[in-house]
Design an enzyme around this catalytic site. Structure first.
Site, short mmCIF file in Angstrom:
data_model
loop_
_atom_site.label_atom_id
_atom_site.label_comp_id
_atom_site.label_asym_id
_atom_site.label_seq_id
_atom_site.Cartn_x
_atom_site.Cartn_y
_atom_site.Cartn_z
N TRP A 17 50.80 41.41 48.85
CA TRP A 17 51.09 42.55 47.97
C TRP A 17 52.30 43.32 48.48
CZ3 TRP A 17 49.27 41.26 43.66
CH2 TRP A 17 48.08 40.53 43.60
N ASP A 35 50.36 52.04 49.55
CA ASP A 35 49.56 51.29 48.58
C ASP A 35 48.14 51.20 49.16
OD1 ASP A 35 48.22 49.44 47.04
OD2 ASP A 35 49.69 47.81 47.29
N LYS A 87 39.17 48.14 42.52
CA LYS A 87 38.43 47.72 43.72
C LYS A 87 37.47 48.82 44.17
CE LYS A 87 42.52 45.12 44.60
NZ LYS A 87 42.03 43.80 44.22
N1 PMP Z 1 48.15 46.06 46.10
C1 PMP Z 1 47.04 45.56 46.66
C2 PMP Z 1 46.71 45.93 48.07
C3 PMP Z 1 46.21 44.71 45.92
O1 PMP Z 1 45.10 44.21 46.48
C4 PMP Z 1 46.55 44.39 44.59
C5 PMP Z 1 45.71 43.52 43.70
N2 PMP Z 1 44.71 42.85 44.17
C6 PMP Z 1 47.74 44.91 44.07
C7 PMP Z 1 48.50 45.75 44.84
C8 PMP Z 1 48.18 44.57 42.65
O2 PMP Z 1 47.37 45.27 41.79
P1 PMP Z 1 47.38 45.12 40.20
O3 PMP Z 1 46.72 43.84 39.87
O4 PMP Z 1 46.63 46.34 39.77
O5 PMP Z 1 48.79 45.14 39.74
#
Ligand code: PMP
Length: 345
Positions: free
Chosen positions: A101, A168, A192
């Site tokens: 990510w 994030d 989550k």
């Molecule tokens: N950051 C983290 C730490 C994640 O775990 C995720 C998705 N699992 C994201 C960003 C991306 O999130 P989204 O699917 O809401 O765009």
């Protein structure tokens, strides 16, 4: 109603009380003769609910509404990967590369400007948190991902930085007590720890936005638009925000300290099963200080055995244990709402 042991990485298990409150609100909201999905986002009841969600969030973070704004947007955390550099990357930004990510966030920032990688664990396939850090003296901001959902690592201690700090927290927000005031911006996809997919929480320091934001952005890409209109510039994700607010109340009821204690206990049970398995289960994060308490990743001796483990677990009502498709292995995601009984032998 049947409830299995749900280890999904997200969307993930929600607190039972929240699911029940949501099902009621979907049928009829506050005795108004219509469900929450059928009401105008500009109605008093919904505007009030957004205000309550904002204030509950700030209460959980121990932050003042005079200093921080809270907005809820669509587009997932991935849209924040783009909006952050669009709004704040003028010349250079520092990013910590600790997993998929953060790599995705870096890719978007590189389209906008110069990115300096201030810390990197890609040489160990992201199985550790880097300690050898090298921040720029002149970064517009530092971006960090608190918990690496796919690799099962987290920053136990956040490094000190001398630039605006953006985090994030998608996969571990409100899993532990933190000094949230260290950050100028915190964001998290809801699916989550705080709600269903479809809404992203953004907490932003007012002075960061006014003093460091760029001008001339497209309306929807500009944080100012959403802050000024209190998330109602366009039609926001009303139902997800309702669920988020119910989850905030559920967290407030027990408090972050207790939740953290429970989370540590839950993770401790699984890690000790791994560590005491005589090598049958192989934890993928060797340094205990770097282990996530939300996403526990491990391997068995070969992929066939892992597939057998996952399917036998599923037959026993333990669902969602397959590791992320990019890394394989096994992953037990045990977010706040995962009951302790799901982590007991
Ligand atoms: N950051 C983290 C730490 C994640 O775990 C995720 C998705 N699992 C994201 C960003 C991306 O999130 P989204 O699917 O809401 O765009």
């Amino acid at each position: 109603m049947k409830r299995i042991h749900n280890f999904s990485a997200g969307p993930a298990v929600l607190p039972q009380a929240v699911v029940e409150a949501t099902s009621e609100a979907v049928l009829e909201y506050k005795n108004m003769g219509m469900g929450i999905m059928e009401m105008s986002h500009r109605s008093v009841a919904i505007v009030d609910m957004f205000g309550e969600a904002k204030s509950n969030c700030l209460q959980l973070m121990n932050l003042s509404p005079d200093t921080y704004d809270v907005i809820f947007l669509g587009g997932g955390a991935s849209t924040q990967f783009a909006m952050i550099p669009l709004n704040f990357l003028k010349t250079k930004a520092d990013y910590l590369r600790t997993g998929t990510w953060s790599k995705n966030a870096i890719k978007e920032a590189q389209i906008v400007g110069q990115v300096h990688i201030a810390g990197d664990s890609s040489d160990g396939n992201f199985n550790y948190i880097p300690r050898d850090l090298d921040f720029s003296a002149d970064a517009n901001y530092v971006h960090i991902c608190s918990n690496n959902t796919i690799y099962g690592t987290r920053w136990n201690e956040f490094p000190n930085v001398n630039a605006p700090y953006i985090c994030d927290m998608s996969s571990d927000i409100f899993s532990r007590e933190l000094d949230f005031s260290r950050f100028d911006m915190i964001y998290a996809g809801a699916q989550k720890n705080i709600g269903p997919s479809g809404a992203t929480l953004i907490v932003i320091k007012k002075t960061f936005l006014t003093n460091h934001g760029k001008d001339g952005l497209m309306t929807m890409m500009d944080y100012n638009t959403h802050v000024k209109k209190e998330s109602m510039f366009n039609t926001p994700p009303v139902l997800p925000v309702f669920v988020i607010n119910e989850t905030f109340k559920w967290i407030l009821d027990q408090g972050l300290a207790k939740l953290e204690e429970t989370n540590n206990r839950k993770a401790g049970k699984i890690y000790s099963a791994i560590d005491n398995s005589g090598g049958f289960y192989i934890g993928s994060v060797p340094n205990k200080d770097d282990r996530s308490i939300m996403n526990i990743t491990f391997n068995l001796s070969n992929p066939e055995l892992e597939a057998k483990f996952v399917s036998e677990a599923k037959a026993k009502n333990l669902d969602g244990l397959k590791g992320h498709r990019s890394v394989g292995g096994v992953r037990a995601s045990i977010y706040n709402a995962c009951p302790e009984t799901s982590t007991s032998a």
